[in-house]
Design a protein around this motif. Structure first.
Motif, mmCIF file in Angstrom:
data_model
loop_
_atom_site.group_PDB
_atom_site.id
_atom_site.type_symbol
_atom_site.label_atom_id
_atom_site.label_comp_id
_atom_site.label_asym_id
_atom_site.label_seq_id
_atom_site.Cartn_x
_atom_site.Cartn_y
_atom_site.Cartn_z
ATOM 1 N N ASP A 1 -5.491 -66.878 -21.807
ATOM 2 C CA ASP A 1 -6.903 -66.605 -21.691
ATOM 3 C C ASP A 1 -7.404 -66.560 -22.955
ATOM 4 O O ASP A 1 -7.000 -65.628 -23.826
ATOM 5 C CB ASP A 1 -6.962 -65.229 -20.972
ATOM 6 C CG ASP A 1 -8.459 -64.750 -20.822
ATOM 7 O OD1 ASP A 1 -8.717 -63.723 -20.276
ATOM 8 O OD2 ASP A 1 -9.238 -65.700 -21.179
ATOM 9 N N SER B 1 -15.887 -73.122 -18.018
ATOM 10 C CA SER B 1 -17.194 -72.788 -17.701
ATOM 11 C C SER B 1 -17.882 -72.155 -19.049
ATOM 12 O O SER B 1 -17.265 -71.637 -19.806
ATOM 13 C CB SER B 1 -17.141 -71.432 -16.637
ATOM 14 O OG SER B 1 -16.648 -71.951 -15.396
ATOM 15 N N ASN C 1 -13.133 -70.131 -20.974
ATOM 16 C CA ASN C 1 -14.468 -70.399 -20.765
ATOM 17 C C ASN C 1 -15.368 -69.174 -21.539
ATOM 18 O O ASN C 1 -14.788 -68.575 -22.377
ATOM 19 C CB ASN C 1 -14.507 -69.516 -19.321
ATOM 20 C CG ASN C 1 -13.716 -68.208 -19.216
ATOM 21 O OD1 ASN C 1 -12.577 -68.244 -19.702
ATOM 22 N ND2 ASN C 1 -14.532 -67.034 -18.898
ATOM 23 N N TYR D 1 -13.164 -75.311 -13.132
ATOM 24 C CA TYR D 1 -14.354 -74.678 -13.199
ATOM 25 C C TYR D 1 -14.941 -75.129 -14.338
ATOM 26 O O TYR D 1 -14.692 -75.155 -15.437
ATOM 27 C CB TYR D 1 -14.191 -73.040 -13.330
ATOM 28 C CG TYR D 1 -13.578 -72.476 -12.166
ATOM 29 C CD1 TYR D 1 -14.182 -72.198 -11.022
ATOM 30 C CD2 TYR D 1 -12.161 -71.919 -12.567
ATOM 31 C CE1 TYR D 1 -13.468 -71.668 -9.905
ATOM 32 C CE2 TYR D 1 -11.503 -71.279 -11.140
ATOM 33 C CZ TYR D 1 -12.356 -71.119 -9.862
ATOM 34 O OH TYR D 1 -11.831 -70.666 -8.877
ATOM 35 N N TYR E 1 -7.607 -70.426 -19.433
ATOM 36 C CA TYR E 1 -9.103 -70.095 -19.705
ATOM 37 C C TYR E 1 -9.566 -70.041 -20.959
ATOM 38 O O TYR E 1 -9.008 -69.822 -22.062
ATOM 39 C CB TYR E 1 -9.095 -68.629 -19.262
ATOM 40 C CG TYR E 1 -8.478 -68.167 -17.714
ATOM 41 C CD1 TYR E 1 -9.283 -68.111 -16.711
ATOM 42 C CD2 TYR E 1 -7.021 -67.863 -17.809
ATOM 43 C CE1 TYR E 1 -8.783 -67.800 -15.550
ATOM 44 C CE2 TYR E 1 -6.745 -67.452 -16.745
ATOM 45 C CZ TYR E 1 -7.334 -67.389 -15.537
ATOM 46 O OH TYR E 1 -6.954 -67.302 -14.347
ATOM 47 N N ASN F 1 -2.189 -71.653 -15.988
ATOM 48 C CA ASN F 1 -3.526 -71.042 -16.061
ATOM 49 C C ASN F 1 -3.765 -71.037 -17.252
ATOM 50 O O ASN F 1 -3.155 -70.659 -18.035
ATOM 51 C CB ASN F 1 -3.520 -69.703 -15.307
ATOM 52 C CG ASN F 1 -3.086 -69.775 -13.954
ATOM 53 O OD1 ASN F 1 -3.325 -70.549 -13.237
ATOM 54 N ND2 ASN F 1 -2.239 -68.484 -13.687
ATOM 55 N N ASP G 1 -10.531 -73.183 -16.390
ATOM 56 C CA ASP G 1 -11.597 -72.949 -16.651
ATOM 57 C C ASP G 1 -12.442 -73.178 -17.883
ATOM 58 O O ASP G 1 -12.047 -72.799 -19.014
ATOM 59 C CB ASP G 1 -11.803 -71.104 -16.638
ATOM 60 C CG ASP G 1 -12.847 -70.641 -16.121
ATOM 61 O OD1 ASP G 1 -13.969 -71.443 -16.305
ATOM 62 O OD2 ASP G 1 -13.228 -69.425 -15.762
ATOM 63 N N SER H 1 0.042 -67.837 -18.117
ATOM 64 C CA SER H 1 -1.373 -67.961 -18.276
ATOM 65 C C SER H 1 -1.482 -67.583 -19.542
ATOM 66 O O SER H 1 -1.037 -66.784 -20.504
ATOM 67 C CB SER H 1 -1.847 -66.894 -17.333
ATOM 68 O OG SER H 1 -1.376 -67.039 -15.799
ATOM 69 N N SER I 1 -10.223 -63.610 -16.089
ATOM 70 C CA SER I 1 -11.422 -63.776 -16.586
ATOM 71 C C SER I 1 -12.367 -64.279 -15.742
ATOM 72 O O SER I 1 -13.555 -64.321 -15.795
ATOM 73 C CB SER I 1 -11.481 -64.534 -17.906
ATOM 74 O OG SER I 1 -11.000 -65.977 -17.395
ATOM 75 N N ALA I 2 -12.128 -65.068 -14.383
ATOM 76 C CA ALA I 2 -12.825 -65.601 -13.710
ATOM 77 C C ALA I 2 -13.439 -64.434 -12.525
ATOM 78 O O ALA I 2 -12.962 -63.406 -12.349
ATOM 79 C CB ALA I 2 -12.084 -66.696 -13.045
ATOM 80 N N HIS J 1 -5.949 -63.699 -12.339
ATOM 81 C CA HIS J 1 -7.122 -64.103 -12.627
ATOM 82 C C HIS J 1 -8.005 -63.564 -13.646
ATOM 83 O O HIS J 1 -9.103 -62.743 -13.018
ATOM 84 C CB HIS J 1 -7.754 -64.264 -11.414
ATOM 85 C CG HIS J 1 -8.510 -65.660 -11.237
ATOM 86 N ND1 HIS J 1 -9.863 -65.567 -12.048
ATOM 87 C CD2 HIS J 1 -8.630 -66.875 -10.994
ATOM 88 C CE1 HIS J 1 -10.677 -66.766 -11.681
ATOM 89 N NE2 HIS J 1 -9.664 -67.518 -11.233
ATOM 90 N N GLY K 1 -10.819 -66.917 -23.348
ATOM 91 C CA GLY K 1 -12.157 -67.000 -22.975
ATOM 92 C C GLY K 1 -13.149 -66.071 -23.600
ATOM 93 O O GLY K 1 -12.578 -64.797 -24.028
#
Length: 291
Positions: A88, A138, A115, A159, A113, A111, A136, A86, A62-63, A60, A90
């Motif tokens: 990322d 967000s 965000n 999210y 991301y 996963n 995610d 995954s 970045s969250a 996980h 973000g």
């Protein structure tokens, strides 16, 4: 991205039975911090040696909360084999994701991301990522999310913190495996926020699912005739001709229409009284209304 700070909320668990290593100068040293050269480095090393923190950092990136544990479910689609699952992206200033983006070809992702970017919309093509378990979004500028998100039925975490969402599509009600839905920081209807705060994610998902509009009726069936039109006309005019109608349907029995097996279906649509009326109307429609 490498410089992004990750706040670690987990508290490392110390083993009281661990054997202390005695340094040459006679002081006791923590085996987990044997290579530390300063108090701050020692604290960081000990924290990262904790299984809880190590799992959170590895899975996980970045969250601020660790992933939700795997829950039991009747069936699940397996993601295509790949050595990474995954992605990322973000906090890198993304403003737009084209509908033709290669991102949507990464169907093996579990996963994703996105965000803390500058996104104002999410393309409906995101529905191609059917194996996503965490998404995610967000910290963007989203005023709406595509109804196609409801097709990501493997999602467990979604999210949407700190956006500009005023409503949620009813299609999110099909996310029957969703365990965490983050909506704080959006100008949503107060009743929806209170529902999540009071009764949890499952209550909001059930509300969206059961309050969804009734979909349009399916198109009329296209029948294949095995008897030619002249033969049908002859039988219709012959008083001695004997005919019968044959129906063959795969009808889900009452005891199998459960929310556990069909969690993406509104509860009212699973009720036998509702389904029985539809079945009877279907039969009567092709028998001239005679029972």
């Amino acid at each position: 991205m490498a410089a992004r700070t990750v706040q670690k909320s987990a508290i490392p668990i110390q083993n009281p039975n661990a054997i202390k290593v005695v340094a040459p100068n006679g002081t006791n040293k923590d085996p987990d911090a044997a290579t530390a050269t300063s108090p701050s480095v020692k604290s960081q090393t000990a924290s990262e040696s904790s299984p809880t923190v190590a799992s959170a950092v590895a899975n996980h990136p970045s969250a601020t909360v660790p992933p939700v544990a795997e829950g039991s479910r009747p069936s699940a689609l397996r993601a295509p084999g790949n050595n990474w699952q995954s992605l990322d992206m973000g906090g890198v200033g993304i403003r737009n994701i084209p509908t033709t983006s290669g991102l949507f070809s990464f169907t093996f992702l579990t996963n994703l991301y996105l965000n803390h970017n500058d996104l104002t919309a999410i393309p409906p093509q995101i529905s191609k990522l059917r194996h996503l378990e965490l998404l995610d979004l967000s910290g963007n500028h989203l005023e709406s999310i595509p109804p196609e998100l409801g097709m990501l039925t493997s999602l467990k975490e979604l999210y949407l913190f700190d956006n500009a969402l005023r409503k949620l599509p009813h299609e999110l009600g099909t996310l029957h495996q969703l365990q965490t839905l983050g909506v704080e920081g959006n100008p949503l209807d107060l009743s929806l926020k209170q529902m999540v705060q009071k009764d949890g994610t499952h209550a909001l998902i059930a509300f969206l699912r059961d309050s969804c509009p009734i979909p349009a009726s399916p198109p009329e069936r296209q029948w294949t005739q095995f008897v030619s039109q002249p033969e049908r006309d002859a039988m219709a005019s012959d008083p001695n001709a004997e005919t019968f109608s044959l129906f063959c349907y795969n009808i889900l029995c009452e005891r199998c229409a459960t929310e556990r097996l069909y969690g993406y279906t509104p509860s009212w649509a699973l009720q036998w009284d509702y389904r029985k009326e539809l079945i009877m109307n279907e039969i009567l429609n092709y028998t001239g209304g005679q029972k």
